[in-house]
Design an enzyme around this catalytic site. Structure first.
Site, PDB file in Angstrom:
ATOM      1  N   LYS A   6      36.123  27.202  -3.505  1.00 58.00           N
ATOM      2  CA  LYS A   6      36.922  25.807  -3.351  1.00 58.00           C
ATOM      3  C   LYS A   6      38.202  26.273  -2.241  1.00 58.00           C
ATOM      4  O   LYS A   6      38.262  25.412  -1.208  1.00 58.00           O
ATOM      5  CB  LYS A   6      37.833  25.439  -4.772  1.00 58.00           C
ATOM      6  CG  LYS A   6      39.025  24.564  -4.382  1.00 58.00           C
ATOM      7  CD  LYS A   6      39.701  24.163  -5.346  1.00 58.00           C
ATOM      8  CE  LYS A   6      40.713  25.016  -5.943  1.00 58.00           C
ATOM      9  NZ  LYS A   6      42.205  24.658  -5.488  1.00 58.00           N
ATOM     10  N   ASN A   7      39.034  27.407  -2.305  1.00 63.40           N
ATOM     11  CA  ASN A   7      40.099  27.487  -1.358  1.00 63.40           C
ATOM     12  C   ASN A   7      39.517  27.964  -0.072  1.00 63.40           C
ATOM     13  O   ASN A   7      40.311  28.038   0.929  1.00 63.40           O
ATOM     14  CB  ASN A   7      41.018  28.378  -2.051  1.00 63.40           C
ATOM     15  CG  ASN A   7      41.763  27.956  -3.178  1.00 63.40           C
ATOM     16  OD1 ASN A   7      41.857  26.584  -3.245  1.00 63.40           O
ATOM     17  ND2 ASN A   7      42.302  28.896  -4.012  1.00 63.40           N
ATOM     18  N   ARG A  47      47.534  19.479  -2.183  1.00 69.61           N
ATOM     19  CA  ARG A  47      48.660  20.295  -1.206  1.00 69.61           C
ATOM     20  C   ARG A  47      47.780  21.070   0.091  1.00 69.61           C
ATOM     21  O   ARG A  47      48.383  21.070   1.181  1.00 69.61           O
ATOM     22  CB  ARG A  47      49.130  21.375  -1.879  1.00 69.61           C
ATOM     23  CG  ARG A  47      50.293  20.790  -2.900  1.00 69.61           C
ATOM     24  CD  ARG A  47      51.092  22.422  -3.465  1.00 69.61           C
ATOM     25  NE  ARG A  47      51.583  22.996  -2.229  1.00 69.61           N
ATOM     26  CZ  ARG A  47      52.452  22.529  -1.889  1.00 69.61           C
ATOM     27  NH1 ARG A  47      53.205  21.755  -1.830  1.00 69.61           N
ATOM     28  NH2 ARG A  47      52.978  23.515  -0.648  1.00 69.61           N
ATOM     29  N   CYS A  71      54.648  20.659  -6.893  1.00 69.25           N
ATOM     30  CA  CYS A  71      53.457  20.464  -7.893  1.00 69.25           C
ATOM     31  C   CYS A  71      53.839  21.095  -9.186  1.00 69.25           C
ATOM     32  O   CYS A  71      54.913  21.792  -9.281  1.00 69.25           O
ATOM     33  CB  CYS A  71      51.875  20.535  -7.463  1.00 69.25           C
ATOM     34  SG  CYS A  71      51.753  22.499  -7.510  1.00 69.25           S
ATOM     35  N   ARG A 116      56.827  24.910  -3.772  1.00 71.64           N
ATOM     36  CA  ARG A 116      55.827  25.315  -2.862  1.00 71.64           C
ATOM     37  C   ARG A 116      56.064  24.394  -1.530  1.00 71.64           C
ATOM     38  O   ARG A 116      55.559  23.399  -0.957  1.00 71.64           O
ATOM     39  CB  ARG A 116      54.294  24.490  -3.310  1.00 71.64           C
ATOM     40  CG  ARG A 116      53.968  25.219  -4.668  1.00 71.64           C
ATOM     41  CD  ARG A 116      52.645  24.794  -5.079  1.00 71.64           C
ATOM     42  NE  ARG A 116      51.520  25.428  -4.074  1.00 71.64           N
ATOM     43  CZ  ARG A 116      50.236  25.320  -4.387  1.00 71.64           C
ATOM     44  NH1 ARG A 116      49.946  24.449  -5.448  1.00 71.64           N
ATOM     45  NH2 ARG A 116      49.455  25.934  -3.747  1.00 71.64           N
ATOM     46  N   PRO A 117      57.120  24.847  -0.913  1.00 66.12           N
ATOM     47  CA  PRO A 117      57.562  24.646   0.441  1.00 66.12           C
ATOM     48  C   PRO A 117      56.308  24.824   1.562  1.00 66.12           C
ATOM     49  O   PRO A 117      55.753  25.556   1.308  1.00 66.12           O
ATOM     50  CB  PRO A 117      58.798  25.049   0.733  1.00 66.12           C
ATOM     51  CG  PRO A 117      58.960  26.524   0.045  1.00 66.12           C
ATOM     52  CD  PRO A 117      58.190  25.905  -1.319  1.00 66.12           C
ATOM     53  N   VAL A 118      56.788  24.185   2.533  1.00 67.44           N
ATOM     54  CA  VAL A 118      55.714  24.342   3.766  1.00 67.44           C
ATOM     55  C   VAL A 118      56.381  24.926   5.027  1.00 67.44           C
ATOM     56  O   VAL A 118      55.834  24.729   6.131  1.00 67.44           O
ATOM     57  CB  VAL A 118      54.834  23.074   4.221  1.00 67.44           C
ATOM     58  CG1 VAL A 118      53.648  23.092   2.998  1.00 67.44           C
ATOM     59  CG2 VAL A 118      55.338  21.985   4.489  1.00 67.44           C
ATOM     60  N   ASP A 119      57.673  25.374   4.804  1.00 69.74           N
ATOM     61  CA  ASP A 119      58.434  25.906   5.999  1.00 69.74           C
ATOM     62  C   ASP A 119      57.873  26.961   6.739  1.00 69.74           C
ATOM     63  O   ASP A 119      57.652  27.002   8.034  1.00 69.74           O
ATOM     64  CB  ASP A 119      59.598  26.439   5.470  1.00 69.74           C
ATOM     65  CG  ASP A 119      59.833  27.372   4.327  1.00 69.74           C
ATOM     66  OD1 ASP A 119      58.995  27.399   3.464  1.00 69.74           O
ATOM     67  OD2 ASP A 119      60.503  28.497   4.260  1.00 69.74           O
ATOM     68  N   ASP A 176      46.057  33.048  -9.518  1.00 71.38           N
ATOM     69  CA  ASP A 176      45.104  31.895  -9.704  1.00 71.38           C
ATOM     70  C   ASP A 176      44.348  32.402 -11.065  1.00 71.38           C
ATOM     71  O   ASP A 176      43.372  31.684 -11.558  1.00 71.38           O
ATOM     72  CB  ASP A 176      44.146  31.573  -8.757  1.00 71.38           C
ATOM     73  CG  ASP A 176      44.645  30.788  -7.568  1.00 71.38           C
ATOM     74  OD1 ASP A 176      45.911  30.373  -7.746  1.00 71.38           O
ATOM     75  OD2 ASP A 176      44.154  30.629  -6.641  1.00 71.38           O
ATOM     76  N   ILE A 188      54.127  34.880  -7.952  1.00 74.73           N
ATOM     77  CA  ILE A 188      53.753  33.931  -6.774  1.00 74.73           C
ATOM     78  C   ILE A 188      54.571  32.596  -6.845  1.00 74.73           C
ATOM     79  O   ILE A 188      55.267  32.074  -5.870  1.00 74.73           O
ATOM     80  CB  ILE A 188      52.285  33.968  -6.490  1.00 74.73           C
ATOM     81  CG1 ILE A 188      51.630  35.198  -6.345  1.00 74.73           C
ATOM     82  CG2 ILE A 188      51.795  33.151  -5.440  1.00 74.73           C
ATOM     83  CD1 ILE A 188      51.853  36.106  -5.147  1.00 74.73           C
ATOM     84  N   ARG A 239      39.045  19.632 -10.404  1.00 77.63           N
ATOM     85  CA  ARG A 239      39.472  19.845  -9.076  1.00 77.63           C
ATOM     86  C   ARG A 239      38.749  21.163  -8.626  1.00 77.63           C
ATOM     87  O   ARG A 239      38.570  21.426  -7.339  1.00 77.63           O
ATOM     88  CB  ARG A 239      41.082  19.913  -8.853  1.00 77.63           C
ATOM     89  CG  ARG A 239      41.800  19.081  -8.869  1.00 77.63           C
ATOM     90  CD  ARG A 239      43.405  19.255  -8.596  1.00 77.63           C
ATOM     91  NE  ARG A 239      43.240  20.423  -7.461  1.00 77.63           N
ATOM     92  CZ  ARG A 239      44.222  21.420  -7.351  1.00 77.63           C
ATOM     93  NH1 ARG A 239      45.184  21.529  -8.312  1.00 77.63           N
ATOM     94  NH2 ARG A 239      44.402  22.050  -6.231  1.00 77.63           N
TER      95      ARG A 239
END
Ligand SMILES: CC(=O)N[C@H]1[C@@H](OP(=O)(O)OP(=O)(O)OC[C@H]2O[C@@H](n3ccc(=O)[nH]c3=O)[C@H](O)[C@@H]2O)O[C@H](CO)[C@@H](O)[C@@H]1O
Ligand SMILES: C=C(OP(=O)(O)O)C(=O)O
Length: 420
Positions: free
Chosen positions: A22-23, A94, A118, A123-126, A308, A330, A400
């Site tokens: 998936k990832n 995300r 979530c 979970r920032p995207v900086d 995960d 994490i 998912r």
């Protein structure tokens, strides 16, 4: 809303085929945006996240045709009509942020909704944004969107990630393939999904060195072309099903399984008393004694123990002989499965980023609720080993990331069915 009903039924025996990751697929699909030529992905998993990415790419004007029942995805970004990724789709997943780098690199502008947090953390995207800024992107955060432009095109740069981020490495790597000059990404993520992305991009004509190490060097090219690429095996699906015979007893062969995708996880299993042996078709897994032994686990970026697989490992350790400590490094809130496992008789105490798991001899079936993707499958694993019946609700989380769970486990003798 669907639920999964499981009746604990003792040891498992059989074979489970492992799907494409998936990832990996979720980062390979947006790579289509880098070229006007066709990109074909084989070994794609059939999951709701893949359908969400299909919808997102479709909203930009890309074509994504699922062939052979969805195992092959034929993608084309020849006729892109929009560079705007709307909140309505981005909020569902995300990984949607991964369209930002490719859109910006090919078209010089993009508007992508910020994904938000979530269940497992903020979970920032900086870091995605900082890496693109280092390549000359001008970013403006307005109305919940990243408005990005690079009028003269992106430029090669040296960027040192302050922490390892899989998604930010992927976004920066894709963007750098079309930037002018050389980009060096330091402290880059080394996950097999990054290696897979780099290999696919190279097939498309990108010049990349260092995948699988913490320094990626990318020499930008004028344009990328089409390619056909097979998605790497899903190491998280693999690890999840390796835990099924570990928790229930028996012997299961994971078709397509590879130790190099999960070396640290396999070492941990060995310490717990679970044997993993290579076979011509994959990996054979069996526990050595009636009960596994307690082991301590610390999650870390690859090649460390994957976050995960932490929830699924907790389900195993809930029945181990002794007390285990699981440390989640994490994500700040990834123990939502602990109270649900407790409803099944597990003895778990959570203090911040640590969970102390006192193994019990037997778990008991109970109605439980899935809170996120890996939490949901950890409850299914626990249910396989529990006495009596368990109903896991909110299985849309499971869909998912796991295809045909009921079928794969039933084939090994588990009593599991979906209730509509
Ligand atoms: C679709 C996909 O591939 N998802 C995986 C990806 O998520 P994802 O790419 O989101 O995870 P990251 O590696 O980016 O996150 C690692 C840590 O860095 C933090 N962070 C990340 C980006 C950023 O800009 N700023 C920041 O602070 C995150 O909040 C987290 O605490 O890697 C995670 C870590 O292996 C896995 O659990 C997810 O399954
Ligand atoms: C956390 C996961 O996925 P995502 O990053 O898409 O939320 C996962 O696959 O376990």
């Amino acid at each position: 809303m669907d639920s999964i009903l499981v009746r604990g039924n003792g040891p498992l025996k059989g074979q489970i085929p492992i799907a494409g990751a998936k990832n990996a697929c979720l980062t390979l699909m947006p790579a289509t945006l880098l070229t006007d030529e066709p990109l074909t992905l084989t070994n794609a998993p059939r999951l709701s996240d893949i359908r969400t990415m299909t919808q997102l790419l479709g909203s930009l004007g890309a074509e994504v045709a699922p062939l052979q029942g969805g195992q092959v995805l034929a993608l084309s970004s020849h006729d892109i009509t929009s560079q705007r990724a709307d909140y309505d789709i981005v909020r569902k997943m995300r990984a949607s942020i991964l369209v930002l780098g490719p859109l910006l690199a090919r078209f010089g502008h993009a508007e992508v909704s910020l994904p938000g947090g979530c269940a497992i953390g903020a979970r920032p995207v900086d870091l995605h944004l900082k890496a693109l800024e280092a390549m000359g992107a001008e970013l403006d955060l307005r109305d919940g969107y990243v408005h990005a432009k690079a009028p003269g095109g992106l430029k090669g740069a040296v960027f040192d990630f302050p922490i390892v981020s899989v998604g930010a490495t992927e976004n920066a790597l894709m963007a750098a393939t079309l930037a002018k000059g050389t980009t060096v990404l330091k402290n880059a993520a080394r996950e097999p999904e990054i290696v897979d992305l780099a290999r696919c991009l190279r097939r498309m004509g990108a010049q990349i060195e260092g995948e699988g190490t913490s320094t990626l060097t990318i020499q930008g090219v004028e344009r990328l072309g089409g390619a056909t690429h097979a998605v790497v095996t899903d190491r998280i699906e693999l690890g999840t099903y390796m835990l099924a015979p570990a928790i229930c007893g028996g012997e299961v062969e994971l078709l397509g399984g590879r130790i190099d995708l999960l070396a640290s996880f396999c070492e941990t299993l060995d310490k717990a008393g679970v044997s993993v042996t290579e076979t011509p078709a994959g990996l054979m897994v069996a526990r050595r004694e009636d009960r596994v032994r307690a082991v301590d686990v610390v999650t870390a970026p690859f090649p460390g123990f994957p976050t995960d697989l932490q929830a699924q490992m907790m389900a195993l350790l809930a029945t181990a002989d002794g007390t285990s400590i699981l440390e989640e490094r994490i994500f700040e809130n990834r123990f939502m499965h602990a109270p649900e496992l407790t409803r099944m008789g597990a003895r778990i105490e959570v203090h911040g980023g640590h969970a102390t798991v006192h193994g019990v001899e037997k778990l008991r079936g109970a109605p439980v609720m899935a809170t996120d993707l890996r939490a949901s499958v950890s409850l299914i694993l626990a249910a396989l080993a529990a006495e009596g019946e368990t109903v896991v609700s909110r299985v849309y989380h499971l869909d998912r990331g796991y295809e045909r769970v009921e079928e794969k486990l039933s084939a090994c003798g588990a009593l599991i069915e979906r209730i509509h």
